[in-house]
Design an enzyme around this catalytic site. Structure first.
Site, short mmCIF file in Angstrom:
data_model
loop_
_atom_site.label_atom_id
_atom_site.label_comp_id
_atom_site.label_asym_id
_atom_site.label_seq_id
_atom_site.Cartn_x
_atom_site.Cartn_y
_atom_site.Cartn_z
N HIS A 1 0.84 -1.20 0.00
CA HIS A 1 0.00 0.00 0.00
C HIS A 1 0.87 1.25 0.00
O HIS A 1 0.63 2.18 -0.77
CB HIS A 1 -0.90 0.01 1.23
CG HIS A 1 -1.83 -1.16 1.32
ND1 HIS A 1 -3.20 -1.03 1.27
CD2 HIS A 1 -1.60 -2.49 1.47
CE1 HIS A 1 -3.77 -2.22 1.38
NE2 HIS A 1 -2.81 -3.11 1.52
N ASP B 1 -5.94 5.66 1.11
CA ASP B 1 -6.17 4.22 1.00
C ASP B 1 -7.56 3.91 1.55
O ASP B 1 -8.02 4.53 2.51
CB ASP B 1 -5.10 3.46 1.79
CG ASP B 1 -5.06 1.98 1.45
OD1 ASP B 1 -6.02 1.26 1.80
OD2 ASP B 1 -4.07 1.54 0.84
#
Length: 459
Positions: A20, A122
Site C-alpha cells: 500500500h 487508501d
C-alpha cells in the site's frame, strides 16, 4: 491550468503495509509531474520504509513531494505466524486510528492557504480522513490497492448482487472464506463504512487490463454516481540498465544468466512459510532444473527496522535440506534481505514470477511482461489469481485456493515450473504476458485517465 495547479495541494494517506505504501508513493510521482505539490502522510517508521524500499526513482530528486511524519503511540510487533497471515500486524493497523487528530490539524492548515485540498487515501484509512467532510475546499478520493475485478466483486456481493452478471465470470471465483482473520475483516468493514464522503475512486490498473471490470464497477448500482479513474500502472514502466556500484547482488547474478531463463520466487511482505513448506519448495525448485532467485524472508513486522536478521537467517538455513545452498550454487540464488523486485522483474533474464499475487506484485509483473506462477496466500490474492490465470491468461495456478490448508509438494512446484518453461501452453502464456506488458508500457501511465483526473481536481 498551471495557475490553478499552484493553488491545489494533494495529500496522500497510505495504509501502513508495504504494498500500500509503495503504490501511493509511486502515484505521488505521477501527480507531482503536473507541478502539483504532493504531501505524503504517515508515521515516521512507515514513511522511512516507503522511501528505503522505493525502486525506479528517487523522491529526493522531486522537490514538490513532501513527507509529513506523525508519531502514534507505540504498538506491539509480535513475530509473524506462518498459518495466521496478517494477525501479527493487527496492532499496527489498529494504531492508525491515532492519526485522525494530527491529520485533521494538517488538513485545516492546508485548507487555509490553498484553493483546494485533494486527499487521496487508501480505502483502509477512510476513518483517519473523515475530517475532509467538514472542510469546504477539501475533497477526498478513495484509492483501492487491489484490482478492479476484486473491488467490483466485493461491492457487488456486499450490495446483494444488484444486477446479473455473466455466469462464466463467477465460475472459479473463490469465496472470501479463509482470506482474512476475523479481526481484519472487522477492520475492513469499519473502514468501508467511512467511504461515503469520497468524491471518487482511484485504481492502480488500466483499461487495457481491466476494462470489463472497471465498466461493471462504474455502473450506477455500484458506484452510486461516484466517479472513478484507472491511473495505473503507478510504478515506472521502464527499468534502468545502469551498472551502478550499489546494485543488489542478485542483479549482478542475473546479468550472468541467459535471457528468459530465471524463475523469480517471492511471496511478498505479509506471509511467512512453514518449515515443511520451505523444505518442499526448496526441493521443487532444485528438481525443476531451472535457474531461480528465491527471496526467503519472514513477513514484515509492524516496524521493519527492529527486525533481527540473524535469528531469521539461522532458522531458514535449518529449514532447508542439508547442504542445499552449496548444491544449488550453479543453479540458484537465495536472497534473505530486501530484494529489488521491480528491477528483477524488469531484467531480461527473468522468465517467470512465482508469486503470492498481491496486487502491487501483479501490476509490476504485468508491466514488465513476466508471467506468474500463482500461489495465493490470503486477502485479495485468491481472486487476483483468477484474474491473471482465467481472464488475462498470463499465469499458471500453483496452489488452488480450495486446497489452501494443504502443503504444496515439491512435485507440484516442479511441474508448475516445467509447464511454464517447457510446454506449448507455457510458451503461449509467456508470449501473451510479454505482449500484454508491451501494450501496457506503450500506453504509458494511463495518460488520458491521469490527465482527466488532474483536470477534474484542477477545475
Amino acid at each position: 491550468m498551471s495557475n490553478n495547479h499552484s493553488q491545489i495541494i494533494v495529500i496522500m494517506v497510505p495504509f501502513p503495509a508495504q504494498g500500500h505504501l509503495n503504490q501511493l508513493l509511486h502515484l505521488s510521482r505521477l501527480i507531482s509531474a503536473f507541478n502539483i505539490p504532493v504531501h505524503y502522510v504517515g508515521t515516521t517508521i512507515h514513511n522511512r520504509q516507503a522511501r528505503t524500499r522505493l525502486q525506479g526513482w528517487d523522491p529526493k530528486s522531486i522537490s514538490n513531494i513532501h513527507f509529513h511524519e506523525f508519531h502514534p503511540p507505540c504498538f506491539a510487533s509480535p513475530p509473524p505466524k506462518p498459518n495466521s497471515p496478517l494477525s501479527h500486524l493487527q496492532p499496527c493497523f489498529d494504531s492508525t486510528k491515532h492519526l485522525r487528530t494530527p491529520f485533521a490539524t494538517l488538513l485545516n492548515n492546508f485548507s487555509s492557504v490553498a484553493k483546494r485540498v485533494v486527499v487521496i487515501h487508501d480505502s483502509l484509512m477512510s476513518s483517519v480522513v473523515q475530517g475532509v467532510a467538514s472542510i469546504q475546499n477539501a475533497e477526498a478520493y478513495v484509492f483501492h490497492s487491489v484490482s478492479a475485478f476484486t473491488v467490483f466483486l466485493h461491492l457487488w456481493e456486499e450490495m446483494g448482487r444488484p444486477f446479473p452478471i455473466n455466469v462464466d465470470m463467477l465460475k472459479d471465483v473463490p469465496s472470501l472464506e479463509g482470506c482474512f482473520t476475523e479481526e481484519f475483516k472487522k477492520f475492513i468493514s469499519d473502514e468501508y463504512k467511512c467511504i461515503n464522503f469520497s468524491s471518487g475512486r482511484i485504481f492502480n490498473t488500466c483499461r487495457f487490463i481491466e476494462s470489463p471490470f472497471l465498466d461493471l464497477a462504474g455502473r450506477q448500482e455500484i458506484s452510486k454516481n461516484m466517479k472513478q479513474w484507472a491511473l495505473g500502472p503507478f510504478n515506472p514502466v521502464v527499468q534502468s540498465r545502469n551498472k551502478c556500484q550499489n546494485r543488489h547482488k542478485c542483479l549482478e547474478w542475473l546479468d550472468k544468466q541467459a535471457p528468459n531463463s530465471v524463475i523469480f520466487v517471492s511471496f511478498g511482505t505479509t506471509t511467512s512459510l512453514s518449515e515443511d513448506q520451505i523444505h518442499e519448495l526448496a526441493i521443487g525448485l532444485d528438481k525443476s532444473n531451472q535457474k531461480f532467485i528465491w527471496v526467503l524472508r519472514d513477513a514484515d513486522k509492524g516496524d521493519i527496522f527492529t527486525d533481527d536478521q540473524e535469528p531469521m537467517f539461522k532458522r531458514h538455513v535449518d529449514m532447508l535440506p542439508k547442504g542445499y545452498e552449496e548444491n544449488i550454487q550453479e543453479k540458484g540464488l537465495i536472497v534473505r534481505d530486501w530484494a529489488p523486485q521491480l528491477e528483477i522483474l524488469g531484467h531480461s533474464s527473468t522468465a517467470g514470477f512465482m508469486s503470492h499475487c498481491g496486487w502491487n506484485s501483479c501490476m509490476e509483473s504485468i508491466t514488465m511482461g513476466v508471467p506468474i506462477l500463482a500461489w495465493p496466500m490470503h486477502s485479495d490474492q485468491p481472486r487476483n489469481t483468477v484474474l491473471l490465470t482465467k481472464f488475462l491468461k498470463i499465469g499458471i495456478v500453483v496452489k488452488n485456493w480450495g486446497m489452501r490448508n494443504e502443503l504444496v509438494s515439491a512435485e507440484t512446484v516442479e511441474k508448475a515450473i516445467q509447464k511454464l518453461m517447457n510446454s506449448e501452453e507455457g510458451s503461449e502464456i509467456r508470449e501473451r504476458a510479454a505482449k500484454v506488458g508491451d501494450d501496457v508500457r506503450k500506453s504509458g501511465n494511463s495518460c488520458l485517465e491521469l490527465d482527466s483526473f488532474v483536470a477534474h481536481v484542477s477545475r
